[in-house]
Each structure stands twice: as structure tokens, then as C-alpha cells.
Design a protein around this motif. Sequence first.
Motif, mmCIF file in Angstrom:
data_model
loop_
_atom_site.group_PDB
_atom_site.id
_atom_site.type_symbol
_atom_site.label_atom_id
_atom_site.label_comp_id
_atom_site.label_asym_id
_atom_site.label_seq_id
_atom_site.Cartn_x
_atom_site.Cartn_y
_atom_site.Cartn_z
ATOM 1 N N GLU A 32 0.839 -1.209 0.000
ATOM 2 C CA GLU A 32 0.000 0.000 0.000
ATOM 3 C C GLU A 32 0.867 1.249 0.000
ATOM 4 O O GLU A 32 0.588 2.218 -0.724
ATOM 5 N N ASN A 35 2.676 1.718 -3.366
ATOM 6 C CA ASN A 35 1.695 2.185 -4.359
ATOM 7 C C ASN A 35 1.393 3.666 -4.172
ATOM 8 O O ASN A 35 1.229 4.410 -5.157
ATOM 9 N N SER A 38 4.233 5.679 -5.523
ATOM 10 C CA SER A 38 4.227 5.694 -6.990
ATOM 11 C C SER A 38 3.362 6.807 -7.554
ATOM 12 O O SER A 38 3.559 7.233 -8.699
ATOM 13 N N ILE A 69 3.207 -5.023 -6.187
ATOM 14 C CA ILE A 69 2.983 -3.577 -6.289
ATOM 15 C C ILE A 69 2.424 -3.218 -7.657
ATOM 16 O O ILE A 69 2.652 -3.920 -8.648
ATOM 17 N N ARG A 70 1.697 -2.094 -7.699
ATOM 18 C CA ARG A 70 1.200 -1.564 -8.978
ATOM 19 C C ARG A 70 2.249 -0.609 -9.530
ATOM 20 O O ARG A 70 2.494 0.442 -8.946
ATOM 21 N N LYS A 72 3.993 2.072 -11.956
ATOM 22 C CA LYS A 72 3.577 3.216 -12.754
ATOM 23 C C LYS A 72 4.640 3.508 -13.799
ATOM 24 O O LYS A 72 5.839 3.494 -13.510
#
Length: 303
Positions: A32, A35, A38, A69-70, A72
Motif C-alpha cells: 500500500e 503504491n 508511486s 505492487i502496482r 507506474k
Amino acid sequence: MPLPERIQIKEVGPRDGLQNETEILSTEAKIEWINALSQTGLSYIEITSFVHPKWIPQLADALEVASAIRRKEGVTYAALVPNLKGLQRALQADVDEVAVFMSASEAHNKKNINKSIGDTYRVLNEVIEEAKEEQKSVRGYISTVFGCPYEGKVSVDDVLRICDRLFEMGIDECSLGDTIGVANPKQVQDVLTKLERYFPKHSLALHFHNTRGTALANVWAAMELGYERFDSALGGLGGCPYAKGASGNLATDDLLYMVQEMGYNTGIDELKLREAASLIQGHLNKELPSHQMSIVNRGGIQV
């Protein structure tokens, strides 16, 4: 000497910050937070370390975090790697950049890595070669550049030799670490003035700790010589294992305030960075030591 045209802030909190915290965060909390980082406009985030969990239990979930993780576009996601075994896990997670590490002083290298400097070269050379074959950029960290907790003063010539060896091996950038926070602005300029005779300024970064409150002054000393890349940890996360009770890394939010007030556009959104700082502060259940977060915690700035 002209000031740099730009400043790049490299966020190392999820690795260098959390590895020194006594509180072990959940995997979900780390994901979290990364993210959230990012979304701040940061272009570089060191997300974890693939060192054996026996040595850094706080980051035992490195593969899980790095894989979940997302990401970017435009952000480099890096991880610390000690050896080929760690590299395989980092490659499995498909990190963008591999960071290798060693010390400028023999005593600290043996204490931190359990190897002599000579033996460390052989290990790092294997990691760098394979990382390059996998088309990964490689960053080198040199600890104790400005002072060692065991040996005291560190020779600039020793730093120069290690830098040279790492660049010969193929690293793309070398980060010079003030591991115990003893550097002063004159010393910083003396060291950098010697190193710039041999290495391009854009190939070196500075990694200051704020143990004695001199981190921002040392940043300015480097900027006066045209250096533009600086490591920092949001909120001043982390600490110095060799100086009990000492504050941690140079705080990203304090560094951002200084350079933005000087007219630099870092691309970082100050409000979103503050939100990310408040998020990790909540997860750690303690107030972060940066000046900016101290203001927030006193109610001086509304997030």
C-alpha cells in the motif's frame, strides 16, 4: 561552479528506511505504501532488499512485495541484491534496477557483509554481469565514504579505487553513503572535488544520513559543485545501527521542501508525498522524525 539544472530525488524508504525499523510491517502495508509513493511523482523508488531474511527480517517478504505492487510508467523500481541467489529472486520479481553494495572501509565491510573487500568484488562482479545480461541497470552503493564506526576517517583514495572498480565491472551509477552521518559540507566538497576528476557528475549520487543534523547542509555542498542526484527516505525513516538513538536517512519531504523553495521542479507532488508520509506513519504507529512531518503532527499543515 554552476548549480545543477535539475534535482533528482531517489526514494529509499521502503528498503533503507524499513530495514532499520523495529516494527515489521505486513506485506499488505508495504505494498500500500509503495503504491502511494508511486502516485507522488517520484521517478525512483527502492522497494526492498533480497538479502537473506536471517539478516534483514523486516524485508523477508521481498519477492511478494516486489511482485504485487502496482507499477507506474516512468518510475524505476529498484531492489538491493547481495549475491547471485538474491539476484535470481529479484529477476523473478522483474525489478527495473539491481543495487549492489559494499563498504569503503575493510572493517565495516567485514562487519556488514562478512567478507573482505577483495572477496566482495568477486561476488558483486558475478551479480553485475548477470544483471547486465538480463538488461537491468545496476547501481552500486559504497558505505562509510565519509567515516567508519570502526576505523574512523576513510581515505578518499580508497573510495576512488572502489568507485573505479565498480564502474569497471559495469555499474551505471554509484551512490556514496554517509553511513553514520558524520560528513560535513567541507568534507563533502573535498571528496567530490577529487572524484569528479575521474567520474562524470551524473554517474554519482549522494546518500546522506541526518545523524548530526547536517544532511541538508551536505546536500547544498554537493549542489554547489553541480551534483544533482540524492537518496532520501520519506519522513526520515530508518536509523543508524552504529549510533544508538540517531535519526535516520535524509528526509525526502525535507529535501523536497528545500529544493522546491530554491526553484527546482522535481515533478513531485508535495501534498501526495505528505499523504504517503502520513500513511506509513500510521502503519508504524509512531511519529516520523522529519521537520515537515513534525509540522504536520503539530497541526501546522493540514493534509
